[in-house]
Design an enzyme around this catalytic site. Structure first.
Site, PDB file in Angstrom:
ATOM      1  N   HIS A   1      10.919   2.558   8.916  1.00 36.23           N
ATOM      2  CA  HIS A   1      10.052   1.416   8.603  1.00 36.23           C
ATOM      3  C   HIS A   1      10.834   0.141   8.286  1.00 36.23           C
ATOM      4  CE1 HIS A   1       6.974   4.421   8.676  1.00 36.23           C
ATOM      5  NE2 HIS A   1       6.027   3.569   8.347  1.00 36.23           N
TER       6      HIS A   1
ATOM      7  N   LYS B   1       2.141  15.037   4.233  1.00 28.96           N
ATOM      8  CA  LYS B   1       1.910  13.803   3.466  1.00 28.96           C
ATOM      9  C   LYS B   1       1.365  14.143   2.074  1.00 28.96           C
ATOM     10  CE  LYS B   1       0.939   9.159   3.164  1.00 28.96           C
ATOM     11  NZ  LYS B   1       0.782   7.884   3.794  1.00 28.96           N
TER      12      LYS B   1
ATOM     13  N   ARG C   1       8.583   9.813  -2.149  1.00 25.29           N
ATOM     14  CA  ARG C   1       7.625   9.173  -1.243  1.00 25.29           C
ATOM     15  C   ARG C   1       8.326   8.178  -0.322  1.00 25.29           C
ATOM     16  NH1 ARG C   1       1.376   7.282  -2.152  1.00 25.29           N
ATOM     17  NH2 ARG C   1       1.117   6.533  -0.023  1.00 25.29           N
TER      18      ARG C   1
ATOM     19  N   HIS D   1       2.410  -1.028  15.141  1.00 27.13           N
ATOM     20  CA  HIS D   1       3.188  -0.511  14.007  1.00 27.13           C
ATOM     21  C   HIS D   1       3.922   0.789  14.372  1.00 27.13           C
ATOM     22  CE1 HIS D   1       4.326   0.480   9.935  1.00 27.13           C
ATOM     23  NE2 HIS D   1       3.696   1.627  10.043  1.00 27.13           N
TER      24      HIS D   1
ATOM     25  N   HIS E   1       9.865  -2.788  10.438  1.00 17.81           N
ATOM     26  CA  HIS E   1       9.224  -4.004   9.937  1.00 17.81           C
ATOM     27  C   HIS E   1       9.911  -5.255  10.471  1.00 17.81           C
ATOM     28  CE1 HIS E   1       6.860  -2.201   6.329  1.00 17.81           C
ATOM     29  NE2 HIS E   1       6.100  -2.389   7.376  1.00 17.81           N
TER      30      HIS E   1
ATOM     31  N   GLU F   1       4.231   8.603  13.953  1.00 20.45           N
ATOM     32  CA  GLU F   1       4.152   9.003  12.538  1.00 20.45           C
ATOM     33  C   GLU F   1       4.087  10.540  12.413  1.00 20.45           C
ATOM     34  OE1 GLU F   1       4.445   6.939   9.976  1.00 20.45           O
ATOM     35  OE2 GLU F   1       3.811   4.955  10.659  1.00 20.45           O
TER      36      GLU F   1
ATOM     37  N   GLU G   1       5.779   6.126  -5.523  1.00 18.96           N
ATOM     38  CA  GLU G   1       7.113   5.834  -4.981  1.00 18.96           C
ATOM     39  C   GLU G   1       8.125   5.524  -6.091  1.00 18.96           C
ATOM     40  OE1 GLU G   1       6.369   4.106  -0.948  1.00 18.96           O
ATOM     41  OE2 GLU G   1       8.074   2.865  -1.487  1.00 18.96           O
TER      42      GLU G   1
ATOM     43  N   LYS H   1      -2.287   4.108  -0.536  1.00 14.27           N
ATOM     44  CA  LYS H   1      -1.713   2.766  -0.407  1.00 14.27           C
ATOM     45  C   LYS H   1      -2.771   1.867   0.217  1.00 14.27           C
ATOM     46  CE  LYS H   1       3.274   3.398  -0.206  1.00 14.27           C
ATOM     47  NZ  LYS H   1       4.503   3.328   0.612  1.00 14.27           N
TER      48      LYS H   1
ATOM     49  N   ASN I   1       9.089   6.304   4.531  1.00 14.45           N
ATOM     50  CA  ASN I   1       9.421   5.006   5.139  1.00 14.45           C
ATOM     51  C   ASN I   1      10.512   5.123   6.208  1.00 14.45           C
ATOM     52  OD1 ASN I   1       7.595   3.623   3.501  1.00 14.45           O
ATOM     53  ND2 ASN I   1       9.075   3.517   1.829  1.00 14.45           N
TER      54      ASN I   1
ATOM     55  N   ARG J   1     -13.889  -4.299 -11.096  1.00 15.61           N
ATOM     56  CA  ARG J   1     -12.699  -3.664 -11.703  1.00 15.61           C
ATOM     57  C   ARG J   1     -12.518  -2.208 -11.255  1.00 15.61           C
ATOM     58  NH1 ARG J   1     -13.899  -6.435 -16.785  1.00 15.61           N
ATOM     59  NH2 ARG J   1     -12.760  -8.389 -16.693  1.00 15.61           N
TER      60      ARG J   1
HETATM   61  N1  GLY Z   1       3.051   5.142   4.893  1.00 25.68           N
HETATM   62  C1  GLY Z   1       3.951   5.342   3.841  1.00 25.68           C
HETATM   63  C2  GLY Z   1       3.322   5.873   2.605  1.00 25.68           C
HETATM   64  O1  GLY Z   1       2.128   6.151   2.583  1.00 25.68           O
HETATM   65  O2  GLY Z   1       4.019   5.996   1.616  1.00 25.68           O
END
Ligand code: GLY
Length: 366
Positions: free
Chosen positions: A249, A227, A242, A267, A253, A185, A237, A143, A246, A121
């Site tokens: 993206h 970041k 945040r 990517h 994607h 990025e 998000e 993430k 993207n 957990r």
């Molecule tokens: N790579 C996008 C984020 O970390 O929100």
């Protein structure tokens, strides 16, 4: 050494950036040693390239290690690998107070973070990213995920690391194509809200790729600062801040899905083409100048990144690409929010994009 703090109210943590940091790894991981040993997860590539030195360094400091090696590549982020990894952690008597170390690129960090989130957990983890993409993006911000039959990163959790250790020197052994993928990025942070940094990327691109240590460290530090700021403002998000990360993206994607989420299109390469498409679509809506879109494409092209559908090896029609987009995690109430731009450094979230218009736009792209 540069220390960047991720200022989350209840779980702040540091990102430490320094060339040669891996040689001093015991200084930073010693506080996390439990029962005399560290549990470390890596992949077959990093095992070959970096692990012998890292292990020797830890052994020299009397730190025992147990190593789990994932297959390199996206296949490492599967349910099967997650089961194997969690079984291994349990067989090694992982405790809640343990800090599992993720030594590798985005795949290693994502699955290790997710395993740390669910095993017993929840236990803690430390990120030691070894690719540019992981250093400037995926290792920071919590993430974590694995892929499912329905798509990439669809099963996961927000789970912040306790510490991120970045050694720019490890980029010396990174293949040029992977370096470029991470650079997409880096450029993204300039395009989002920092036109000066985009100018810096433009001016220092050759130095960065030629291996200039100062340029590399600056690019990494500036990116993780951006970041950290964005994640601290909107960890999960919720407010839309945040979501700015993207940029490129949603288009990207769809391109990755169309190329089978494979090495045909990395990517970062998909994100590069996606960012150009986001700017070209913004220009079509007269939100930004066509010259801005051209400039974005020029810089990314100089980095060796694909900037058109054909560069990216995608021949699908717009309708097919939009179909891929419908599986996006960001779909809400049948609408897909898009990151568009009013210029370089002026990205914003538009929740009212007409997907039929996106399909028509894509049909007219090279
Ligand atoms: N790579 C996008 C984020 O970390 O929100």
């Amino acid at each position: 050494m540069t220390i960047v703090s991720v200022d989350l109210a209840d779980r702040p943590y540091d990102i430490r950036v320094e060339a040669g940091l891996l040689d001093r790894i015991p200084d930073f991981v010693s506080p996390f040693v439990r029962n005399g040993r560290l549990l470390i997860v890596t992949d077959t590539n990093v095992e070959e390239l970096l692990w012998p030195d890292v292990q020797a360094c830890l052994a020299h400091a009397n730190i025992d290690t147990a190593l789990y090696v994932l297959p390199a590549g996206e296949s490492g982020k599967s349910w099967t690998e997650l089961e194997r990894l969690t079984d291994w952690l349990l067989e090694n008597h992982v405790e809640r107070s343990d800090h599992i170390v993720a030594l590798g690129g985005g795949v290693v960090g994502d699955i290790t973070g997710f395993a740390a989130h669910i095993v017993k957990r929840g236990c803690s983890f430390v990120q030691i990213p070894t690719t540019l993409l992981a250093q400037v993006d995926s290792s920071v911000g919590g993430k974590t995920a694995i892929n499912s039959r329905s798509g990439k990163n669809l099963v996961g959790a927000f789970h912040q690391p306790s510490l991120v250790l970045i050694d720019p020197d490890v980029l010396q052994s990174l293949p040029r194509r992977q370096l470029a993928s991470g650079f997409a990025e880096v450029v993204k942070y300039g395009l989002i809200d920092d036109a000066d940094f985009f100018d810096w990327c433009d001016t220092h691109l050759e130095a960065f790729f030629d291996g200039d240590a100062e340029a590399r460290e600056y690019a990494i530090v500036h990116s993780v600062k951006s970041k950290a700021r964005i994640v601290a403002a909107d960890e999960t998000e919720l407010t839309g801040t945040r979501a700015l990360l993207n940029l490129g993206h949603t288009f990207g994607h769809a391109l990755e899905a169309d190329t089978g989420f494979s090495d045909r299109l990395f990517h970062g390469e998909a994100v590069a083409t996606g960012m150009v498409l986001a700017f070209r679509y913004s220009a079509r809506l007269e939100l930004c100048a066509t010259q801005d879109a051209d400039r974005v494409a020029k810089v990314l092209h100089r980095a060796g990144l694909p900037v058109t559908l054909s560069d990216a090896g995608v021949t699908a029609k717009g309708a097919r690409l939009v179909e891929h987009m419908l599986h996006d995690k960001k779909m809400a109430g049948g609408k897909l929010p898009f990151l568009l731009a009013r210029g370089i450094g002026k990205t914003f979230l538009n929740k009212d994009v007409d997907l039929a218009d996106i399909a028509a736009f894509l049909d007219n792209q090279d």
